[in-house]
Design an enzyme around this catalytic site. Structure first.
Site: not given
Length: 266
Positions: A204, A243
């Site tokens: 991210k 994840r």
């Protein structure tokens, strides 16, 4: 949890796995690399992303889910739509991963209740095209936990078995980079909610910002080592699942965290 984005516009790998056969092969590769389950999504939720229609989402995900399940893979479906979740479960998916936590489509709670499927409820305020306009918190940890608790309460009130609920603090969703770091530093507050915790930090933007050099953002494919570091810390903090796009280093990080936890319990 390995990620298969059957999308043209996901921030990390949009377009790479848009073809169903390619997506299935990638899912099998993720399992080979150490993923315990594979998360299949057909709609990008990157900041600024616009929604697609239900038929297109189904067209993207169902063949991939069916193909992976036929190969014995445990599959979760990454969707905010109740109808897509229902069809995916019928195709063999074992878990619903709803990044809206039941808020985008309130019927999602009924699907989870009626099918008794495990469901991930992520902290969520608004859709991706406007979510970064909703980043105001008095205390980001306390506020996110309280809002996530409201989502959990709504699911339970709709008949979802509490034992089938997983929570996710929603890194990057209606949060600044600084908010993400604060949440990660206080994962214990979310573990203490009493539900399995999913953490999704993989590649991210806030990791890319941290690793910037001379003002240049670290590219997404250069963020996996930092992702593995987050994985180790999250696993040590008690997360149930991580994840990730690249399972191998994170699977190793989980083994390290588990071994240290084992030693600490002696």
């Amino acid at each position: 949890m390995g990620v298969v984005n059957v999308t043209p516009d996901s921030f990390s790998d949009g377009g790479k796995w848009l073809d169903a056969d390619t997506a299935i092969r990638h899912g099998l590769d993720l399992v080979e690399q150490g993923a315990d389950l594979v998360d299949v999504g057909g709609e990008s939720t990157r900041p600024g992303a616009l929604r697609i229609d239900e038929d297109e989402e189904l067209r993207r995900v169902l063949p991939v889910i069916e193909g992976l399940v036929a190969e014995g893979v445990v599959v979760s479906v990454d969707t905010m739509r109740a109808a897509v979740a229902q069809r995916s479960l019928e195709a063999g998916a074992a878990l619903i991963n709803d990044v809206s936590g039941g808020r985008a489509d309130p019927r999602m709670r009924a699907v989870a209740a009626e099918t008794d499927a495990p469901i991930v409820l992520m902290h969520w305020r608004e859709h991706s095209d406007v979510m970064q306009q909703h980043t105001s918190y008095d205390d980001v940890v306390a506020d996110v936990r309280a809002e996530l608790g409201q989502q959990v309460d709504a699911a339970i009130a709709a008949g979802v078995d509490p034992a089938r609920i997983v929570v996710d603090p929603g890194l990057g969703f209606s949060k600044t980079g600084e908010h993400n770091w604060i949440v990660l530093a206080h994962l214990d507050a979310f573990v203490e909610m009493g539900f399995p915790l999913l953490v999704a930090a993989s590649r991210k933007r806030f990791l890319g910002d941290l690793l910037s050099r001379d003002g240049a953002l670290r590219p997404v494919d250069g963020r996996d080592a930092a992702t593995a570091a987050v994985t180790a810390l999250a696993a040590a903090a008690g997360a149930w699942c991580i994840r990730v796009h690249d399972p191998a280093p994170s699977a190793d990080a989980v083994r390290v965290a588990a071994r240290l936890r084992q030693e600490g319990l002696r």
